[in-house]
Design an enzyme around this catalytic site. Structure first.
Site, PDB file in Angstrom:
ATOM      1  N   ASP A 223      10.337  14.088 -25.712  1.00  0.00           N
ATOM      2  CA  ASP A 223      10.565  15.659 -25.810  1.00  0.00           C
ATOM      3  C   ASP A 223       9.242  16.123 -24.992  1.00  0.00           C
ATOM      4  OD1 ASP A 223      10.282  18.499 -26.984  1.00  0.00           O
ATOM      5  OD2 ASP A 223      11.731  17.789 -28.155  1.00  0.00           O
ATOM      6  N   HIS A 246       9.848  16.258 -21.508  1.00  0.00           N
ATOM      7  CA  HIS A 246      10.206  17.657 -21.259  1.00  0.00           C
ATOM      8  C   HIS A 246       9.273  18.408 -20.565  1.00  0.00           C
ATOM      9  CE1 HIS A 246      13.684  17.655 -24.401  1.00  0.00           C
ATOM     10  NE2 HIS A 246      13.726  16.744 -23.421  1.00  0.00           N
TER      11      HIS A 246
END
Ligand code: NAG
Ligand code: NAG
Ligand code: NAG
Ligand code: NAG
Length: 397
Positions: A223, A246
């Protein structure tokens, strides 16, 4: 380097550095967890021994050091509570690895694995934390709705004067490191490692905190490498390598109507490789009094990044409680300077701002992002600002 020394932040850093050097000197009392019954065999639960060592360190009138020698220590969720501590500074020197139980439910019944609450002057030096999150990720990947959320590996809550130096965090169930309600925190030479497809495994999450520095760290996770939540002020992030992951994200913001803003964030010398985003600012498409003000993204190399520069103010997962609304988050005074590399999609630069609160004072300077060795494209809505120097793709402000 010379420039670095003129920054006032440097002063704060050297004060903390001195604290660390002082705290590791042999002159101060040292508490070895083995003397409190910890077993470095990876099998015997050492939670009570760690807590007893903490209680002893905390009761000392002096700065103390807790020493964790080489070996593997099995730990269940534990809280290091600081509000009754007498010791002005506690250094936790870890030469070993702290491991979570194989049964993911043991951590997952708690919100955090290793939680420091209301501590001040705590430094963690070295060490590895292995949360063994892979079985929980597999449960989530199988689409099983009974999987627990999972625990954050290391959390500091309502704490001051914190240093985390040289730590390795492996396979978190959820976030690796969370800084919540803290002031004066330095995280440096940290390494975060989890699979690129592991769910919700943010590397370092910061919220409701002031004066947090992240330096020279490598984050490979599933993430956000770094996520910055509401109420974050005076952050300095420098020398971070991100990917897979991310990217570095301010947000998601504006989930709540009443929300403290994000102010004064600097991110310097970042390398992104194969990430979904580079620099992202993200807010819910909902009313809110929050804001983002004074952000500097300076000096970045992007390699194969899907959304190198993105402001997304229309976040509305599952189209619930937000469709057809606009974000109340006011984004202003954001600088993107010295950013080059390759985008994995044609739109390398996207400002999708709120129509009720358009982005203001966006500045682009010396940006060169390519797509398949050609010029990439940009897309803007409700964004106002200017570009300086050479900016590719052609900016749409
Ligand atoms: C944090 O450190 C600063 C500088 O070393 C010191 O002045 C301050 O009292 C400390 N704060 C706490 C809560 O320990
Ligand atoms: C961070 O890395 C840079 C470049 O490698 C180095 O000059 C600097 O001293 C490092 N700073 C810290 C706090 O580790
Ligand atoms: C912004 O944050 C930096 C630390 O990252 C700090 O040194 C500086 O004083 C802050 N600026 C303002 C105006 O508060
Ligand atoms: C932009 O980057 C590409 C690829 O690195 C390079 O070929 C090109 O010359 C650069 N353009 C400018 C204006 O610097």
């Amino acid at each position: 380097m010379a420039k670095f020394f003129f920054h006032s932040y440097t002063l704060h850093y050297f004060i903390l550095l001195q604290l660390c050097i002082f705290s590791t000197s042999s002159a101060r009392p040292s508490i070895n967890v083995l003397n409190y019954g910890a077993k470095p065999n990876g099998i015997t639960d050492s939670t009570k021994a760690f807590l007893d060592a903490w209680t002893a360190a905390c009761a000392s009138a002096y700065s103390t050091m807790i020493y964790i020698p080489k070996g593997r220590y099995l730990l269940s969720p534990l809280v290091f509570q600081g509000d009754k501590c007498k010791s002005p500074a506690i250094t936790i020197r870890i030469d070993g690895t702290l491991v979570a139980p194989l049964d993911y439910m043991v951590l997952a019944k708690s919100e955090n694995w290793i939680n420091f609450n209301k501590v001040s002057g705590v430094s963690i030096i070295g060490g590895a934390l292995d949360a063994k999150g892979t079985a929980l990720w597999a449960c989530k990947a199988a689409g099983n709705y009974n999987c627990p959320t999972g625990a954050t590996t290391l959390r500091f809550t309502n704490s001051n004067n914190i240093s985390i130096n040289g730590l390795l965090s492996l396979n978190a169930q959820m976030f690796h490191i969370a800084i919540n309600g803290c002031e004066n925190v330095i995280v440096q030479r940290v390494r975060v490692l989890a699979a690129g497809d592991s769910p919700n495994t943010d590397g370092i999450h910061i919220q409701l905190s002031k004066s947090v520095t992240v330096m020279n760290s490598t984050i490979q996770t599933g993430d956000d490498c770094i996520s910055i939540g509401p109420g974050s002020e005076n952050l300095w992030i420098e020398g971070v390598r991100c990917g897979p992951g991310h990217g570095i994200s301010i947000g998601s913001l504006g989930k709540d109507v009443e929300e403290p803003g994000v102010r004064n964030v600097t991110v310097k010398r970042t390398i992104f490789a194969d990430t979904t985003n580079g620099f992202r600012i993200k807010s819910w498409a909902r009313p809110s009094n929050g804001f983002v003000q004074g952000v500097q993204f300076v000096g970045a190399l992007m390699r194969n990044v899907q959304n190198p520069i993105v402001i997304d103010q229309h976040y509305c997962p599952h189209s619930l409680n937000c469709p057809n609304q606009e974000s109340g988050i006011q984004v202003s005074d954001v600088l993107y300077q010295g950013i080059r590399g390759s985008s994995a999609t044609q739109i390398a630069l996207k400002f999708d701002c709120s129509s009720t609160n358009p982005c203001k004072d966006i500045k682009l300077q010396d940006v060169n992002l390519t797509f398949l060795d050609q010029e990439a494209q940009s897309s803007c809505s409700n964004a106002d600002g200017k570009s300086l120097g050479r900016v590719l793709p052609e900016n749409c402000l």
